[in-house]
Design a protein around this motif. Sequence first.
Motif, PDB file in Angstrom:
ATOM      1  N   LYS A 575      53.642  38.998  34.427  1.00  0.00           N
ATOM      2  CA  LYS A 575      52.840  40.136  35.456  1.00  0.00           C
ATOM      3  C   LYS A 575      51.498  40.342  34.939  1.00  0.00           C
ATOM      4  O   LYS A 575      51.248  40.590  33.767  1.00  0.00           O
ATOM      5  CB  LYS A 575      53.711  41.335  35.326  1.00  0.00           C
ATOM      6  N   ASP A 577      49.205  42.550  36.032  1.00  0.00           N
ATOM      7  CA  ASP A 577      48.666  43.761  36.865  1.00  0.00           C
ATOM      8  C   ASP A 577      47.542  44.567  35.739  1.00  0.00           C
ATOM      9  O   ASP A 577      48.062  44.872  34.856  1.00  0.00           O
ATOM     10  CB  ASP A 577      49.528  44.747  37.049  1.00  0.00           C
ATOM     11  N   SER A 579      45.224  46.401  37.006  1.00  0.00           N
ATOM     12  CA  SER A 579      44.391  47.412  37.519  1.00  0.00           C
ATOM     13  C   SER A 579      43.987  48.503  36.766  1.00  0.00           C
ATOM     14  O   SER A 579      43.050  49.350  37.017  1.00  0.00           O
ATOM     15  CB  SER A 579      45.310  48.023  38.685  1.00  0.00           C
ATOM     16  N   TYR A 585      38.764  46.917  40.864  1.00  0.00           N
ATOM     17  CA  TYR A 585      39.829  45.851  40.535  1.00  0.00           C
ATOM     18  C   TYR A 585      40.071  44.659  41.832  1.00  0.00           C
ATOM     19  O   TYR A 585      40.309  45.094  42.942  1.00  0.00           O
ATOM     20  CB  TYR A 585      41.314  46.486  40.411  1.00  0.00           C
ATOM     21  N   ASP A 586      40.139  43.433  41.243  1.00  0.00           N
ATOM     22  CA  ASP A 586      40.425  42.466  42.131  1.00  0.00           C
ATOM     23  C   ASP A 586      41.596  41.481  41.445  1.00  0.00           C
ATOM     24  O   ASP A 586      41.218  40.813  40.414  1.00  0.00           O
ATOM     25  CB  ASP A 586      39.119  41.495  42.414  1.00  0.00           C
ATOM     26  N   GLN A 587      42.705  41.380  42.019  1.00  0.00           N
ATOM     27  CA  GLN A 587      43.942  40.810  41.323  1.00  0.00           C
ATOM     28  C   GLN A 587      43.496  39.491  41.001  1.00  0.00           C
ATOM     29  O   GLN A 587      43.939  38.882  39.928  1.00  0.00           O
ATOM     30  CB  GLN A 587      45.128  41.050  42.201  1.00  0.00           C
ATOM     31  N   GLU A 588      43.095  38.507  41.929  1.00  0.00           N
ATOM     32  CA  GLU A 588      42.814  37.512  41.746  1.00  0.00           C
ATOM     33  C   GLU A 588      41.757  37.089  40.567  1.00  0.00           C
ATOM     34  O   GLU A 588      42.084  36.121  39.787  1.00  0.00           O
ATOM     35  CB  GLU A 588      42.321  36.574  42.880  1.00  0.00           C
ATOM     36  N   PHE A 590      40.923  39.150  38.285  1.00  0.00           N
ATOM     37  CA  PHE A 590      41.508  39.590  36.821  1.00  0.00           C
ATOM     38  C   PHE A 590      42.742  38.717  36.326  1.00  0.00           C
ATOM     39  O   PHE A 590      42.688  38.331  35.299  1.00  0.00           O
ATOM     40  CB  PHE A 590      42.075  40.971  37.014  1.00  0.00           C
ATOM     41  N   GLY A 591      43.407  38.130  37.458  1.00  0.00           N
ATOM     42  CA  GLY A 591      44.566  37.233  37.170  1.00  0.00           C
ATOM     43  C   GLY A 591      44.067  36.034  36.399  1.00  0.00           C
ATOM     44  O   GLY A 591      44.489  35.326  35.628  1.00  0.00           O
TER      45      GLY A 591
END
Length: 616
Positions: A575, A577, A579, A585-588, A590-591
Amino acid sequence: MAVAKKVRPSFAVSIVSNNPKPPFKGCTVNGSLQTFVTFPSKGAKSTIADESGKIMSDDPSKPSEPLHNLPYPQLDQFEVPLSFAATTKYHGVYETTRFVLRLSPINHEYLEKFEANAFDDGPVPWEAIKAYSTYLHETMHWWQHVGSTSGLLLSLSYFSQCHSAMGELRECLEKFGPIKPLKRWSDQILQEEGWDAQEKLAPANFAVNNALDVFYYKSYAFRPREAIKWMIEQNHFEDIGYTYSIVYGMLIGLISDAIDPDFEFLQSIEQLGDETLRLYDEGFEGFKKGSNIHLPYVGLQAIYEGQAHFIQLDFLSRSRTEPMTCEEARTEGYLSGIYVEAFESFLKLTDTCWPSSLSDPIVSLFLLVCDLAINPTRGIPFKVGPFENLIGQVDVGIRFAEFCFAIKTAPHLKAAIKDLSLEEYVEVSEELCLAKGYDHPMAALEEVVRWIEDYPSVQKLMEEHRTFEFEPTNLTIRVFLSHYISMCADKYENPHFFCWPGAYMAGHPSVADVEEIWLRHLSLFSDGKDKDGVYPRKWPNRSDKAVKQTFERFYGSMAVYELTEQWILRDGSFKLDFSWMSDNYDQEVFGGWANDSFKKVFGVNLSDFTIVKAKK
């Protein structure tokens, strides 16, 4: 099926905090939450009496009940504590594994007014004082986590799951490939191949057992009577004393790597391991599965919340013209639930009736008992001994109960604290500790001060603390440890302020510079008004550049710690996340950052892992 355990944690591998920094956008050093206010000097007492004379809520039709949160690890199987993205639901919160102090937007707004001196010398609205009391409450949680020995253990245990098994985790990758979670996979191999698989699974078992011991320790320490019901049914759980020995071994290993690699003044991990194995082999109570477990009445969560809450209420009561009555506080919703659990236990165990007023000396005595209970002295800074007494020496709930029993047999202590003075702190602590065979808290603080005076490695660490320019190797450990030592040094000079800060923040006479001490020990990281990300605090005499660099390096390691815990314990895919870290926050993005951070330490991508599922 039970699995073989190794007692001695390995600390051969460190984490150098040069991981990719989190992709914060527009993150600046936060100049807010720097306030110090003594309300009597602001004319608040007369104003409060004129406005209400009692605690009021934002909605007059509802009682005002402060909402705070300490994570409860039993509620979510192997999950990290919840992330509170919308702090509008809470007056305030301190997040244990994210190290962030958060306040609701309305409380941020009031604190900004204090910082801007908006009230000047005029009356301070009661709602503003309530907002400041919430800030005080959450700062107490920061103090508990960074300035007490139980809090240092709790905070660093999150890091130790990764540090203590780094070598074994890399060995798992070499021998077995990237497999998640290690716990389910190793359990399945044992079920299929039997005990003969133990040798092959040794590195996986080591990592799993260490992570589980941290989880069991947190669960039991927080709420022992609820946790023990399911813990004793777990194959991996040995017993309470065994678990405490493991987590203290990991804590000492982290600290020794930072300041005492040759164990000149710290407890020897080898001795700790040998003594634990001896007690295990002898079947000594508390160290072998199936032995009797003596449960404390309350745990760390109730004591932490009780201490912070009654410090907050003490502050509110002393900020008024007339002290707050307990009936008044109860009517307004301030005396219920987890916030009074420890106090009610204290009253019951000491054979004391509810006081009529929050200014009663029994409240001050309760706060002293909390202070003594959450600061075990054995393991850190003194060595454990005798080892048979380990549980009673370090368990916060047991210490709390023992001090209560001492008061019951010495009822004169119930009225002994009137001036909140250094002398009262020292004398009452001495009587309580002598009665139960505990070290005096001042002796433990003096020992930490001696570290600063006698050991160059500690002096180097404290210079890093002064400038905020920390050595990148194991930076998270160095940051926390230096703040613990700094708080111990200040507490050695003024233990009464740290025991009863609500009174001193409300203007109780003090020879010490209360403002200077308070501002020196504010939380490192916070959210912002209408912003749910994480921001570093601005500090006088520390450059913004150094503060920002330490902040980025500190949180640059967070992905590794969280993903390592997931790898070892949690079912399903990773996971990603994060955020809670950023407003933008940008999921891509930060991932990708999380994957790169993990790969830099372990050499594999998260997508390389085979996910093991439960067998039907």
